[in-house]
Design an enzyme around this catalytic site. Structure first.
Site, PDB file in Angstrom:
ATOM      1  N   ASP A   1       0.853  -1.177   0.000  1.00 14.06           N
ATOM      2  CA  ASP A   1       0.000   0.000   0.000  1.00 14.06           C
ATOM      3  C   ASP A   1       0.900   1.243   0.000  1.00 14.06           C
ATOM      4  OD1 ASP A   1      -2.507   1.526   0.730  1.00 14.06           O
ATOM      5  OD2 ASP A   1      -1.316   1.899   2.512  1.00 14.06           O
TER       6      ASP A   1
ATOM      7  N   ASP B   1      -0.948  -0.071   6.244  1.00 15.23           N
ATOM      8  CA  ASP B   1      -0.919   0.636   7.527  1.00 15.23           C
ATOM      9  C   ASP B   1      -2.247   0.506   8.262  1.00 15.23           C
ATOM     10  OD1 ASP B   1      -2.438   2.164   5.882  1.00 15.23           O
ATOM     11  OD2 ASP B   1      -1.526   4.079   6.405  1.00 15.23           O
TER      12      ASP B   1
ATOM     13  N   ASP C   1      -6.945  -0.279   4.234  1.00 12.33           N
ATOM     14  CA  ASP C   1      -6.471  -1.503   3.621  1.00 12.33           C
ATOM     15  C   ASP C   1      -6.581  -2.707   4.558  1.00 12.33           C
ATOM     16  OD1 ASP C   1      -4.456  -0.909   5.336  1.00 12.33           O
ATOM     17  OD2 ASP C   1      -3.016  -0.353   3.793  1.00 12.33           O
TER      18      ASP C   1
HETATM   19  P1  ADP Z   1      -3.405   4.371  -0.491  1.00 11.16           P
HETATM   20  O1  ADP Z   1      -4.006   3.264  -1.249  1.00 11.16           O
HETATM   21  O2  ADP Z   1      -2.286   5.032  -1.236  1.00 11.16           O
HETATM   22  O3  ADP Z   1      -2.985   4.034   0.895  1.00 11.16           O
HETATM   23  P2  ADP Z   1      -6.005   5.396   0.254  1.00 11.16           P
HETATM   24  O4  ADP Z   1      -6.738   4.235  -0.308  1.00 11.16           O
HETATM   25  O5  ADP Z   1      -5.943   5.524   1.724  1.00 11.16           O
HETATM   26  O6  ADP Z   1      -4.534   5.522  -0.356  1.00 11.16           O
HETATM   27  O7  ADP Z   1      -6.638   6.735  -0.341  1.00 11.16           O
HETATM   28  C1  ADP Z   1      -6.700   6.898  -1.732  1.00 11.16           C
HETATM   29  C2  ADP Z   1      -7.022   8.306  -2.118  1.00 11.16           C
HETATM   30  O8  ADP Z   1      -8.317   8.653  -1.634  1.00 11.16           O
HETATM   31  C3  ADP Z   1      -6.102   9.345  -1.573  1.00 11.16           C
HETATM   32  O9  ADP Z   1      -4.978   9.510  -2.400  1.00 11.16           O
HETATM   33  C4  ADP Z   1      -6.988  10.577  -1.562  1.00 11.16           C
HETATM   34  O10 ADP Z   1      -6.998  11.153  -2.835  1.00 11.16           O
HETATM   35  C5  ADP Z   1      -8.356  10.027  -1.280  1.00 11.16           C
HETATM   36  N1  ADP Z   1      -8.699  10.116   0.157  1.00 11.16           N
HETATM   37  C6  ADP Z   1      -8.817   9.093   1.024  1.00 11.16           C
HETATM   38  N2  ADP Z   1      -9.153   9.527   2.239  1.00 11.16           N
HETATM   39  C7  ADP Z   1      -9.244  10.865   2.168  1.00 11.16           C
HETATM   40  C8  ADP Z   1      -9.553  11.916   3.099  1.00 11.16           C
HETATM   41  N3  ADP Z   1      -9.824  11.663   4.389  1.00 11.16           N
HETATM   42  N4  ADP Z   1      -9.523  13.171   2.659  1.00 11.16           N
HETATM   43  C9  ADP Z   1      -9.245  13.433   1.381  1.00 11.16           C
HETATM   44  N5  ADP Z   1      -8.956  12.521   0.461  1.00 11.16           N
HETATM   45  C10 ADP Z   1      -8.943  11.240   0.829  1.00 11.16           C
HETATM   46 MG    MG Z   2      -3.138   3.530   3.012  1.00 10.40          MG
END
Ligand code: ADP
Ligand code: MG
Length: 703
Positions: A398, A598, A602
């Protein structure tokens, strides 16, 4: 259909000195009507029982345990042994080694000089038989008890060997076999102790007392009895008794017991600290959040104790093997007797083949590894995961919070007309008020830095992997990526920013009653790659992990930039659900999949993976619960290390099993063909346990 409301209970059990014993106890409890599942833990000396309280109760379980052999259920939970007991154990072990070698020397000499023959002739047989019966009574009693319950143990076969020796008037041989049966019991006891030691060593680090402020007075109370919200005082050199937040003072805190991190943490007001960590210098006042078994350390200890319940495949195999092994030995003994007509060879066959070491080979090594790793900030929740990790070939990673520091900064704020910079940020911060996502934290920090007022937000909604939404100041405000605010994607400014690999948060506002939505502006977030990641990825490759891939909910360009930097393929724009699907697809192709995350967005993918590894689990509850392997500090070097530990442990397990099997079958063959006198056979059967103990002890000394 009625739904049975079952309860789970942890029942401490004493007297399980061999791995065969855990099977007896498991079967005894499992055979009770109303018991749904049983796990017997040798290391933690307890049984985890799930049962229907309307059909069976604790006294019934207690008596089933007692009926299975020399086992007891103590009334109270015992305290962990203190260090004086430890050194006593060490001295006992030395003494035992001495006695063992002494007896061995006498037996070898005696047999060689023919002294036993002489002794046999000099002492009248009835006296000899009496000596054997008296000396072996504790063993025979157990054999009899088990036999009455229809259970054949290793000692039962050995007892038949003893009887065979007596039948041909070799009482000295019988006596020596009995001596070694008892010596073997002790050896096995210490081998089982070896498995327990790792678990006990860990729980011995738990804080005992806390100094709490009650009614303006400092009071000493047991650490587990501190209530949330109370203030505890910790002085230099003392252990922090609770999880909590520093509210006064300043100190250097050695957190190695929880995170394995050797560098002390500088703690001052606002910093979170953990129970069982130690003040190197300075004093602190701490507002308690959680104490005792609820603290992070308490939960780690519990998880290590219960790790034995997640048994590895090899362990299941060894258990099944033990169950068919004794009938095989009995068969070989019968054949030996039919063919050779030699009662002494037959006795030797029965005596040489103790099955306990086969059952001990796996748990002793696994528990040694799990216990030792836990002290270093690497928590394996079961032998199963050591086994799976050792053969992992696909690693999915992730991005946000895992590969990156997880502390993104808002580096640019771009209003698009309707509101100014300050209002844009304040609106976004209000929406992100309850978000656990690192990006939410970044927005709040940026607003705080500009000392913006905190606006009220209602009807909070979270879209995992996309963003958040709430009603603020009479408008429905959305903060998220292009999935959530698709109309923003076509803005000219967006393309340029995305090409630089930056993460964009679009802020849009719509009337609460419904109507046209308007993009208010863009917040640009940047997060840095953790510095140790490239080397860790290299190390993982060198360890033979064939496929490493980046999975992220962020946009294509952000993923591409990081992917190129690390030299790994990537998939972008993923929802948490799609991450699960990707894990499943790899599994469907026969791969063993490790997922590193983390725990934010996920956790389901971590759970779906064959091994889910969570970063920085000391801080977040979801990560600690969802993962199979929890890294207590945010440090990528622990990932290849976990793989190495898993490989090393499986190496020791296989060596334990392999050598034991070869040894036992060689012993059986020698005995069957009459090359092994029963007295030597008796001595020989206690060696594999010692071998397992010594071999597995290597895992206690890691690094
Ligand atoms: P990753 O897979 O890289 O860990 P996430 O799945 O946690 O990322 O989030 C993916 C995307 O969703 C982020 O890059 C962001 O654009 C958007 N996002 C998620 N949570 C939030 C939030 N609380 N505020 C704003 N944008 C968010
Ligand atoms: Mg993440």
């Amino acid at each position: 259909m009625t739904v049975a409301k079952s309860v789970s209970l942890e029942i401490p059990i004493r007297g399980m000195d061999c791995a065969e014993c855990t099977r007896h106890v498991r079967e005894a409890i499992g055979s009770l009507d109303g018991v749904e599942t049983v796990d017997v833990l040798l290391g933690a000396e307890k049984a985890l029982v799930r049962f229907d309280p309307e059909r069976v109760d604790l006294p019934a379980i207690r008596s089933a345990v007692a009926g299975a052999g020399d086992y007891t259920v103590p009334e109270t939970v015992p305290v962990p042994p203190d260090s004086s007991q430890e050194s006593l154990n060490r001295r006992l072990r030395l003494l035992m080694a001495g006695v063992f070698s002494g007896v061995l020397a006498i037996v070898v000499l005696g047999e060689w000089l023919g002294a036993f023959e002489v002794l046999n002739r000099l002492v009248p047989l009835p006296v000899g038989v009496a000596i054997v019966l008296l000396g072996g009574w504790p063993v025979f009693r157990n054999v009899l008890r088990a036999a009455l319950r229809g259970r054949i143990t290793s000692h039962a076969l050995m007892t038949i060997g003893v009887i065979a020796a007596l039948a041909v008037q070799q009482w000295v041989t019988a006596a020596i076999v009995v001596i070694f049966m008892r010596v073997g019991d002790y050896v096995e006891y210490f081998t089982a102790e070896g498995a327990r030691r790792a678990v006990r060593d860990l729980s011995a680090l738990a804080p005992q007392t806390a100094r709490v402020l009650r009614d303006g007075q400092e009071q000493n109370v047991p650490a587990g009895q501190v209530r949330p919200g109370e203030t505890v005082v910790v002085r230099p050199g003392e252990q922090i008794p609770v999880d909590g937040e520093v509210i006064g003072g300043q100190a250097a805190v050695d957190q190695s017991t929880v995170t394995g991190e050797p560098m002390p943490l500088e703690a001052a007001s606002g910093v979170r600290v953990f129970a069982a960590t130690i003040l190197k210098s300075g004093s602190l006042r701490i507002r308690a959040h959680r104490a005792g078994p609820d603290s992070t350390f308490g939960r780690v200890v519990k998880m290590v104790e219960e790790a034995e319940a997640h048994r590895a495949e090899v362990q299941r195999f060894a258990d099944r093997f033990s169950a068919v092994y004794l009938p095989i030995v009995a068969g070989i003994a019968a054949l030996t007797f039919l063919i050779s007509r030699n009662p002494l060879s037959t006795a030797a066959v029965l005596v040489v083949a103790c099955s306990c070491s086969i059952a001990l080979a796996t748990p002793v090594a696994m528990l040694a590894s799990i216990g030792t790793s836990a002290k270093r900030g690497l928590l394996f929740k079961g032998g199963k995961y050591l086994e799976t990790l050792a053969r992992a070939d696909v690693l999915l990673v992730d991005k946000t919070g895992t590969l990156t520091l997880g502390r993104p900064q808002i580096t640019e704020i771009i209003p698009l007309g309707e509101v100014g910079v300050r209002e844009l940020l304040a609106l976004a911060a209000a929406v992100e008020r309850d978000s656990e996502h690192p990006l939410g934290q970044a927005v709040r920090s940026a607003a705080m830095a500009q000392e913006l007022p905190v606006w009220e937000a209602n009807h909070f909604q979270s879209f995992p992997g996309q963003g958040v939404r709430a009603v603020v100041d009479g408008g429905r405000i959305t903060v998220g990526n292009r999935r959530l605010v698709p109309e923003a994607a076509s803005l000219p400014v967006v393309q340029g920013l995305e090409r630089q690999g930056k993460t964009l948060l679009f802020v849009a506002r719509a009337p609460v009653q419904g109507g046209e939505r308007c993009v208010l502006g863009i917040l640009v977030a940047e997060d840095t790659l953790r510095p140790e990641v490239p080397a860790a990825i290299q190390a993982l490759r060198a360890l033979g992990v064939g496929h490493i891939e980046l999975l992220t909910g962020d946009h294509e360009r952000a993923a591409a930039r990081l992917g190129e930097q690390l030299g790994v393929p990537y998939r972008a724009g993923l929802l948490p659900d799609e991450k699960i699907q990707i894990v499943k697809r790899f599994q469907g192709k026969g791969h063993t999949v490790v997922m590193v995350g983390d725990g934010v967005n996920d956790a389901p993918a971590l759970a779906q993976a064959d091994v889910g590894i969570a970063m920085g689990a000391a801080g977040t509850d979801i990560a600690l619960e969802a993962a199979h392997v929890a890294l207590m500090r945010e440090d990528w070097t622990l990932v290849p290390e976990a793989l190495q530990i898993a490989r090393r442990t499986m190496g020791v397990v296989k060596m334990n099993l392999g050598l034991t099997a070869v040894y036992n079958f060689a012993g059986l063959a020698l005995a069957a063909f009459g090359f092994l006198p029963p007295v030597f056979a008796a001595a020989a059967q206690s060696f594999p346990d010692l071998g397992i103990l010594a071999n597995s002890a290597r895992l206690l000394k890691q690094r």
